[in-house]
Design a protein around this motif. Sequence first.
Motif, mmCIF file in Angstrom:
data_model
loop_
_atom_site.group_PDB
_atom_site.id
_atom_site.type_symbol
_atom_site.label_atom_id
_atom_site.label_comp_id
_atom_site.label_asym_id
_atom_site.label_seq_id
_atom_site.Cartn_x
_atom_site.Cartn_y
_atom_site.Cartn_z
ATOM 1 N N GLN A 63 0.839 -1.195 0.000
ATOM 2 C CA GLN A 63 0.000 0.000 0.000
ATOM 3 C C GLN A 63 0.874 1.244 0.000
ATOM 4 O OE1 GLN A 63 -2.202 1.382 3.609
ATOM 5 N NE2 GLN A 63 -3.962 0.878 2.335
ATOM 6 N N VAL A 65 1.160 5.162 0.748
ATOM 7 C CA VAL A 65 0.530 6.080 1.690
ATOM 8 C C VAL A 65 0.922 7.512 1.333
ATOM 9 C CG1 VAL A 65 0.337 6.735 4.112
ATOM 10 C CG2 VAL A 65 0.588 4.330 3.503
ATOM 11 N N THR A 98 -7.683 4.658 5.195
ATOM 12 C CA THR A 98 -7.522 4.096 3.858
ATOM 13 C C THR A 98 -8.792 4.355 3.068
ATOM 14 O OG1 THR A 98 -8.320 1.921 4.563
ATOM 15 C CG2 THR A 98 -5.934 2.266 4.589
ATOM 16 N N TRP A 107 -5.592 3.105 -1.086
ATOM 17 C CA TRP A 107 -4.584 4.111 -0.762
ATOM 18 C C TRP A 107 -4.676 4.435 0.722
ATOM 19 C CZ3 TRP A 107 -1.336 6.384 -4.390
ATOM 20 C CH2 TRP A 107 -1.612 6.053 -5.724
ATOM 21 N N GLY A 108 -3.563 4.776 1.293
ATOM 22 C CA GLY A 108 -3.541 5.261 2.657
ATOM 23 C C GLY A 108 -3.345 6.761 2.662
#
Length: 121
Positions: A63, A65, A98, A107-108
């Motif tokens: 992920q 961020v 998220t 997406w974070g």
Amino acid sequence: MVSEGIGALFLETHNWGKAARFFQALGYEIEFETDHQSGQLRSKVGPPVFIAEIPEDRTPGMQLVLRIADAEAAAQQLKDLGLEGPFEPTHFGTMMTTLRDPDGRVWGLQAPLSGHTSEQA
């Protein structure tokens, strides 16, 4: 809400030690390790890489961020767009949520805790 760029990369692995050694071979240094087979590595440039070991029966994920300045303001903007995703404090001193983009990618969003600047997070 304006992104301040990539704040971190979160990776899952089946073997924390092997993953950490891989990134160390690429020039990253361990910034900290936890007592539950995870840790954060940094290079001289770019965002940190946080790696967490997961059980063998799960597929490792990744992920990206994005760093933002203000979780409270971002939460309201996300709500106005019909996107839910409450920010929650992390064990590493930030506020994070998220969300999914229109194509389904996760997406974070990460912001400093109140009273901290984004450089401290």
